[in-house]
Design a protein around this motif. Structure first.
Motif, mmCIF file in Angstrom:
data_model
loop_
_atom_site.group_PDB
_atom_site.id
_atom_site.type_symbol
_atom_site.label_atom_id
_atom_site.label_comp_id
_atom_site.label_asym_id
_atom_site.label_seq_id
_atom_site.Cartn_x
_atom_site.Cartn_y
_atom_site.Cartn_z
ATOM 1 N N VAL A 75 0.790 -1.052 -0.154
ATOM 2 C CA VAL A 75 -0.068 0.025 -0.100
ATOM 3 C C VAL A 75 0.868 1.306 -0.008
ATOM 4 O O VAL A 75 1.898 1.181 0.466
ATOM 5 C CB VAL A 75 -0.817 0.020 1.343
ATOM 6 C CG1 VAL A 75 -2.028 -1.064 1.158
ATOM 7 C CG2 VAL A 75 -0.036 0.038 2.275
ATOM 8 N N TYR A 76 0.386 2.293 -0.636
ATOM 9 C CA TYR A 76 1.041 3.627 -0.566
ATOM 10 C C TYR A 76 0.178 4.300 0.634
ATOM 11 O O TYR A 76 -0.965 4.467 0.415
ATOM 12 C CB TYR A 76 0.853 4.310 -1.937
ATOM 13 C CG TYR A 76 1.735 3.769 -2.939
ATOM 14 C CD1 TYR A 76 3.060 4.398 -2.921
ATOM 15 C CD2 TYR A 76 1.486 2.786 -4.015
ATOM 16 C CE1 TYR A 76 4.071 3.817 -3.880
ATOM 17 C CE2 TYR A 76 2.383 2.279 -4.731
ATOM 18 C CZ TYR A 76 3.626 2.901 -4.909
ATOM 19 O OH TYR A 76 4.503 2.424 -5.602
ATOM 20 N N VAL A 77 0.842 4.779 1.525
ATOM 21 C CA VAL A 77 0.402 5.465 2.638
ATOM 22 C C VAL A 77 0.384 6.718 2.575
ATOM 23 O O VAL A 77 1.321 7.489 2.202
ATOM 24 C CB VAL A 77 0.895 4.859 3.846
ATOM 25 C CG1 VAL A 77 0.177 5.572 5.248
ATOM 26 C CG2 VAL A 77 1.134 3.333 4.067
ATOM 27 N N GLU A 174 2.153 -1.426 9.112
ATOM 28 C CA GLU A 174 3.026 -2.648 9.637
ATOM 29 C C GLU A 174 2.258 -3.694 10.387
ATOM 30 O O GLU A 174 2.357 -4.993 9.982
ATOM 31 C CB GLU A 174 4.443 -2.250 10.052
ATOM 32 C CG GLU A 174 5.267 -1.764 8.825
ATOM 33 C CD GLU A 174 6.647 -1.250 9.416
ATOM 34 O OE1 GLU A 174 6.870 -1.122 10.663
ATOM 35 O OE2 GLU A 174 7.609 -1.645 8.745
ATOM 36 N N LYS A 175 1.609 -3.290 11.440
ATOM 37 C CA LYS A 175 0.921 -4.118 12.443
ATOM 38 C C LYS A 175 -0.295 -4.757 11.804
ATOM 39 O O LYS A 175 -0.759 -5.792 12.177
ATOM 40 C CB LYS A 175 0.562 -3.438 13.608
ATOM 41 C CG LYS A 175 1.705 -3.443 14.551
ATOM 42 C CD LYS A 175 1.431 -2.643 16.136
ATOM 43 C CE LYS A 175 0.679 -3.705 16.779
ATOM 44 N NZ LYS A 175 0.670 -3.166 18.302
ATOM 45 N N ALA A 176 -0.701 -4.267 10.649
ATOM 46 C CA ALA A 176 -1.810 -4.572 9.984
ATOM 47 C C ALA A 176 -1.382 -5.696 9.022
ATOM 48 O O ALA A 176 -2.427 -5.765 8.054
ATOM 49 C CB ALA A 176 -2.788 -3.293 9.384
ATOM 50 N N ASP A 177 -0.178 -5.962 8.971
ATOM 51 C CA ASP A 177 0.279 -7.107 8.094
ATOM 52 C C ASP A 177 0.550 -6.757 6.574
ATOM 53 O O ASP A 177 0.199 -7.133 5.771
ATOM 54 C CB ASP A 177 -0.336 -8.477 8.292
ATOM 55 C CG ASP A 177 -0.198 -8.866 9.595
ATOM 56 O OD1 ASP A 177 0.584 -8.820 10.077
ATOM 57 O OD2 ASP A 177 -1.373 -9.613 9.958
ATOM 58 N N LEU A 178 0.752 -5.353 6.503
ATOM 59 C CA LEU A 178 0.814 -4.737 5.108
ATOM 60 C C LEU A 178 2.304 -4.232 4.825
ATOM 61 O O LEU A 178 2.677 -3.748 5.688
ATOM 62 C CB LEU A 178 -0.174 -3.528 4.838
ATOM 63 C CG LEU A 178 -1.734 -3.913 4.818
ATOM 64 C CD1 LEU A 178 -2.447 -2.647 5.193
ATOM 65 C CD2 LEU A 178 -2.094 -4.532 3.815
ATOM 66 N N HIS A 179 2.642 -4.182 3.503
ATOM 67 C CA HIS A 179 4.075 -3.758 3.277
ATOM 68 C C HIS A 179 3.808 -2.415 2.811
ATOM 69 O O HIS A 179 2.744 -2.022 1.926
ATOM 70 C CB HIS A 179 4.795 -4.594 2.496
ATOM 71 C CG HIS A 179 5.980 -3.948 1.842
ATOM 72 N ND1 HIS A 179 6.236 -3.468 0.564
ATOM 73 C CD2 HIS A 179 7.218 -4.079 2.450
ATOM 74 C CE1 HIS A 179 7.585 -3.051 0.443
ATOM 75 N NE2 HIS A 179 7.850 -3.358 1.476
ATOM 76 N N VAL A 385 11.476 2.454 -2.962
ATOM 77 C CA VAL A 385 11.172 1.435 -2.081
ATOM 78 C C VAL A 385 10.597 0.201 -2.777
ATOM 79 O O VAL A 385 9.860 0.149 -3.654
ATOM 80 C CB VAL A 385 10.040 1.984 -1.335
ATOM 81 C CG1 VAL A 385 9.397 0.630 -0.212
ATOM 82 C CG2 VAL A 385 10.342 3.250 -0.287
ATOM 83 N N LYS A 386 11.377 -1.021 -2.534
ATOM 84 C CA LYS A 386 10.956 -2.210 -3.266
ATOM 85 C C LYS A 386 9.813 -2.771 -2.611
ATOM 86 O O LYS A 386 9.472 -2.572 -1.462
ATOM 87 C CB LYS A 386 12.199 -3.163 -3.092
ATOM 88 C CG LYS A 386 13.311 -2.760 -4.017
ATOM 89 C CD LYS A 386 14.376 -3.789 -3.970
ATOM 90 C CE LYS A 386 15.521 -3.235 -4.767
ATOM 91 N NZ LYS A 386 16.136 -2.054 -4.544
ATOM 92 N N LYS A 387 9.069 -3.679 -3.539
ATOM 93 C CA LYS A 387 7.763 -4.267 -3.071
ATOM 94 C C LYS A 387 8.087 -5.790 -2.459
ATOM 95 O O LYS A 387 9.023 -6.344 -3.010
ATOM 96 C CB LYS A 387 6.755 -4.026 -4.072
ATOM 97 C CG LYS A 387 6.448 -2.754 -4.498
ATOM 98 C CD LYS A 387 5.352 -3.014 -5.430
ATOM 99 C CE LYS A 387 4.861 -1.651 -5.880
ATOM 100 N NZ LYS A 387 3.866 -1.552 -6.825
ATOM 101 N N LYS A 392 3.152 -11.126 4.736
ATOM 102 C CA LYS A 392 4.148 -11.545 5.758
ATOM 103 C C LYS A 392 5.362 -11.862 5.124
ATOM 104 O O LYS A 392 5.386 -12.736 4.272
ATOM 105 C CB LYS A 392 3.651 -12.479 6.778
ATOM 106 C CG LYS A 392 2.292 -11.840 7.451
ATOM 107 C CD LYS A 392 1.999 -12.773 8.603
ATOM 108 C CE LYS A 392 0.923 -12.290 9.357
ATOM 109 N NZ LYS A 392 0.080 -13.138 10.272
ATOM 110 N N ALA A 393 6.489 -11.229 5.400
ATOM 111 C CA ALA A 393 7.923 -11.909 4.938
ATOM 112 C C ALA A 393 8.203 -13.199 5.357
ATOM 113 O O ALA A 393 7.912 -13.129 6.593
ATOM 114 C CB ALA A 393 8.867 -10.691 5.095
ATOM 115 N N SER A 394 8.872 -13.917 4.773
ATOM 116 C CA SER A 394 9.467 -15.380 5.221
ATOM 117 C C SER A 394 10.375 -14.945 6.114
ATOM 118 O O SER A 394 11.244 -14.031 5.924
ATOM 119 C CB SER A 394 9.690 -16.044 4.191
ATOM 120 O OG SER A 394 10.357 -17.209 4.424
ATOM 121 N N SER A 395 10.556 -15.852 7.146
ATOM 122 C CA SER A 395 11.686 -15.761 8.135
ATOM 123 C C SER A 395 13.031 -16.054 7.549
ATOM 124 O O SER A 395 14.124 -15.507 8.073
ATOM 125 C CB SER A 395 11.277 -16.710 9.164
ATOM 126 O OG SER A 395 11.026 -17.965 8.734
#
Length: 415
Positions: A75-77, A174-179, A385-387, A392-395
């Motif tokens: 998302v663009y914030v 970020e806490k809403a699980d968005l990049h 900024v890369k997407k 959720k990013a993989s560990s």
């Protein structure tokens, strides 16, 4: 739909959180989905409760996802508020290529040079917008790539913000699980879409009247030159109705949306409605004229404060007109009232897309326009900024640079 063709804007306002999905095809933008949720945890445009704000963001995004049938990951914030500041700075570098042809690297270096400003420890740079480039003293250049020269300069507007407000906003997303694909100054994005090229050049004030705040942005010579936020908006009108009619705030908001009129002379006496009074089970009948008598003084005050702020900023004689946007200006009678109070030419900006033809969506749609034009063209490399491809990013994913390090350089793409 390919995710590469999708841009999602997130407008976190005092009354609503809106997620708007835009599809880019052959350079044209189509609005394909809109998600909206009541905003909890925001007061006067500022975050006061992280958890409630996160839940409101999730609700809006889920609503948009169900409408379109895709999962939103990036998302663009939008960011705005009275903590935003603008200052002009100058950058100078020598052209590095042997053949003296100006390339991407030279532009990047001169933009970085323009970011060298002294800031208090509680503030940080959140954007940089070039006004013009100069090649060997020749000014008025918008894109110097491919030109021949020895000395490259840039005059730019540096956008700064309070670290606390910026970090809290990004933390909620970020806490809403968005990049976060990018951070966009909402008044800048709205101005690019809502104002014509001539309006931006000749001097125009864009006034965004939301629920909790009123954001003023002054454009001159094609650039954003001043911005300010007043802590007053549509919520004040709702509270006035609640006190005046002695009813619950929730019911006052519904009455405002359905029967509200900003001028008494435009109200209809035969337009009547009943209101359940507080502390009573008895309904009382009122007319639209009664309601307009409550609304008009507050709307007059808002426009009076806008005019005062324009004068304080020193642009009273330089502005040729006003453009209104935001949810509050959709009310009947706002336009003639604004023309009378501001003593200038005034129009209301409405996005020309099906499903979002409402001034409340101007900021969100403007962000999609802005991101597609300035922020995606070089998102595959450089300092953009890369997407990520999932929420959720993989560990096991490789470590990436810090978010705020990447955001510091983001506005260097706006050329």
């Amino acid at each position: 739909m390919s995710s590469n063709d999708i841009i999602v804007s997130l407008d976190i306002g005092t009354s609503k959180v809106r997620a708007i999905i835009g599809e880019v095809a052959n350079g044209a933008i189509n609005i394909v989905g809109v998600g909206s949720a009541d905003s909890e945890g925001i007061r006067k445009g500022a975050i006061v409760d992280i958890d409630q704000t996160v839940q409101s963001i999730r609700n809006a995004v889920d609503h948009a996802e169900r409408m379109v049938g895709i999962q939103i990951s990036d998302v663009y914030v939008g960011i705005q508020g009275n903590h935003i500041g603008l200052q002009t700075n100058h950058g100078v570098v020598a052209v590095s290529n042997e053949d003296r042809e100006i390339g991407e690297e030279d532009i990047e270096r001169v933009l970085q040079a323009a970011k060298v400003v002294a800031l208090p420890p509680e503030r940080e740079i959140i954007g940089l917008v070039p006004k013009q480039f100069l090649v060997d003293g020749l000014d008025g250049i918008s894109d110097p790539r491919g030109m021949i020269g020895v000395r490259l300069e840039v005059e730019a507007t540096v956008i700064t913000g309070a670290k606390t407000a910026t970090h809290n906003l990004l933390r909620c997303v970020e806490k809403a699980d968005l990049h976060i694909a990018g951070l966009v100054l909402m008044s800048l994005a709205s101005g690019q879409m809502a104002l014509t090229k001539d309006e931006r050049s000749m001097g125009t004030a864009l006034v965004d009247i939301g629920a909790g705040s009123c954001t003023l942005a002054v454009f001159e010579q094609g650039s954003l030159v001043a911005t300010s936020t007043l802590p007053i908006g549509g919520e004040y009108v709702t509270n006035d109705i609640s006190y005046g009619l002695r009813t619950q705030t929730e019911q006052a908001e519904k009455i405002k949306l359905k029967y509200g009129c900003a001028r008494v002379e435009d109200a209809a006496d035969d337009q009547r409605f009943k209101v359940m009074r507080m502390g009573s089970n008895v309904e009382k009948e009122f007319s639209q004229v009664d309601l307009a008598n409550i609304i008009e003084p507050r709307m007059q005050e808002i426009f009076h404060l806008v005019l005062q702020e324009v004068r304080r900023l020193g642009y009273a004689d330089k502005i040729g007109g006003y453009v209104l946007t935001g949810g509050t200006v959709a009310m009947n009678g706002v336009l003639p009232l604004a023309q009378a109070e501001l003593e200038s030419s005034v129009r209301i900006a409405v996005p020309d897309y099906i499903g979002v033809r409402d001034p409340a969506f101007t900021s969100g749609v403007g962000m999609i326009h802005y991101a597609s034009r300035y922020m995606r063209s070089r998102s595959s490399g450089g300092t953009a900024v890369k997407k990520t491809s999932s929420r959720k990013a993989s560990s096991s994913a490789p470590a990436r640079p810090g978010l705020f390090e990447r955001l510091k350089n983001m506005f260097s793409e706006f050329i």
